[in-house]
Motif scaffolding. Sequence first.
Motif, PDB file in Angstrom:
ATOM      1  N   ALA A   1      -9.364  -0.929   0.154  1.00 33.81           N
ATOM      2  CA  ALA A   1     -10.660  -0.956   0.832  1.00 33.81           C
ATOM      3  C   ALA A   1     -10.495  -1.244   2.321  1.00 33.81           C
ATOM      4  O   ALA A   1     -11.203  -0.660   3.160  1.00 33.81           O
ATOM      5  N   ARG A   2      -9.555  -2.128   2.662  1.00 31.91           N
ATOM      6  CA  ARG A   2      -9.320  -2.455   4.073  1.00 31.91           C
ATOM      7  C   ARG A   2      -8.811  -1.226   4.832  1.00 31.91           C
ATOM      8  O   ARG A   2      -9.270  -0.938   5.940  1.00 31.91           O
ATOM      9  N   PHE A   3      -7.877  -0.488   4.239  1.00 31.19           N
ATOM     10  CA  PHE A   3      -7.349   0.700   4.890  1.00 31.19           C
ATOM     11  C   PHE A   3      -8.424   1.780   4.993  1.00 31.19           C
ATOM     12  O   PHE A   3      -8.488   2.501   5.994  1.00 31.19           O
ATOM     13  N   ALA A   4      -9.256   1.897   3.967  1.00 27.93           N
ATOM     14  CA  ALA A   4     -10.336   2.894   3.995  1.00 27.93           C
ATOM     15  C   ALA A   4     -11.271   2.644   5.175  1.00 27.93           C
ATOM     16  O   ALA A   4     -11.681   3.585   5.872  1.00 27.93           O
ATOM     17  N   ASP A   5     -11.625   1.376   5.396  1.00 27.57           N
ATOM     18  CA  ASP A   5     -12.493   1.052   6.535  1.00 27.57           C
ATOM     19  C   ASP A   5     -11.796   1.356   7.855  1.00 27.57           C
ATOM     20  O   ASP A   5     -12.408   1.896   8.786  1.00 27.57           O
TER      21      ASP A   5
ATOM     22  N   HIS B   1      -8.919   2.079  -8.103  1.00 26.09           N
ATOM     23  CA  HIS B   1      -8.054   1.718  -6.979  1.00 26.09           C
ATOM     24  C   HIS B   1      -8.863   1.183  -5.798  1.00 26.09           C
ATOM     25  O   HIS B   1      -8.346   0.412  -4.984  1.00 26.09           O
ATOM     26  N   MET B   2     -10.113   1.594  -5.698  1.00 24.89           N
ATOM     27  CA  MET B   2     -10.941   1.131  -4.585  1.00 24.89           C
ATOM     28  C   MET B   2     -11.286  -0.347  -4.712  1.00 24.89           C
ATOM     29  O   MET B   2     -11.779  -0.948  -3.765  1.00 24.89           O
TER      30      MET B   2
ATOM     31  N   LEU C   1       0.856  -1.173   0.000  1.00 21.67           N
ATOM     32  CA  LEU C   1       0.000   0.000   0.000  1.00 21.67           C
ATOM     33  C   LEU C   1       0.897   1.229   0.000  1.00 21.67           C
ATOM     34  O   LEU C   1       1.786   1.348   0.837  1.00 21.67           O
ATOM     35  N   ILE C   2       0.666   2.121  -0.941  1.00 21.37           N
ATOM     36  CA  ILE C   2       1.432   3.362  -1.024  1.00 21.37           C
ATOM     37  C   ILE C   2       0.445   4.513  -0.954  1.00 21.37           C
ATOM     38  O   ILE C   2      -0.474   4.603  -1.780  1.00 21.37           O
TER      39      ILE C   2
END
Length: 321
Positions: free
Chosen positions: A284-288, A277-278, A94-95
């Motif tokens: 998606a995991r980082f967004a949550d 990208h989503m 993840l960047i």
Amino acid sequence: MRDINIKAIEYFETVARQGSVGAAAAELGVTPSAVSQQLRLLEGQFGVRLFRRERRKLILTQEGEILYQTATQAFGAIRNARGAITRHRDLRNLILRVSPSFGVRWLGPRIGAFLADNPGWAIRVDATQDFTAFDTETIDFDLRYGHGEWAGLSVTQVMHDLVIPMCSPDYLLRLRQLSDDPVEQLRHATLIDSVKAQFRWDLWLAMMRIDLPDLTYPMAFDRSSMSLELARQGMGLALDSVNLCLADIRRGDLVPLSTDFEVIDFPAYWMVCPPRHMNRRIVARFADWIADRAHEHEAEARDCLAALGCRFRQAAPPGTP
């Protein structure tokens, strides 16, 4: 490089390392005659003998030793590169890009918990004020501070900002010794300007209907962290984000200038990326995860300010189209 027989050099390096044609053939999974043929081709290409026989053993000549040392280093470097590429491919990478102050003061203290909960994930954080050019840069997403309108990109609100004038307790005491009126205190204060903030002093003063005819900034910084640090040191009054200094407020190192001035409450932090990208699971995991942390933080910040007697004023992000 086109005239170099890489296959022959590989066979030669294996023979030199194993000490015999038979052992090299077994490692390479070919016949001894195939190995011998490649050695003859290589010696013919270089025009020198690479081995000599002594008592049924193959001994490197001086020229062979030079080639062997070079080949060993080269093949070792290639094997190392292959291992690194394989590990990089296998990791869930993840960047992300984030503004420096938000990265250091808010994301930094929390990112360790995310990594602990997600072992094996590799994360790189670029802390910069510049937004990503997604068509030319390899970045998964930005955590942007701004108005929330970026055409052609997926934009998800992460967190509101809470902005109020703040200073050290000693500095506030000095201002109160000059006047009990918060507006008069402002006129005597040294204003610290955060030049990249959404709500700078001129806009905030206009919202509060306060006229400061000689508005000057003896200190101006493009990093909120620097503005807040100078305020904490008692050098002046900062108009900045409570999100970036909640720990200082809880300790009493920073205090609101006056609860007469409402906290400006507006959506300011966004997760921004191309829509495709989503679809990545890690994104998606980082967004949550960050949505949950932001919700917790906002609740804590509002409770802390409310306990100090602060009131809130909802506002739209400046510069919203």
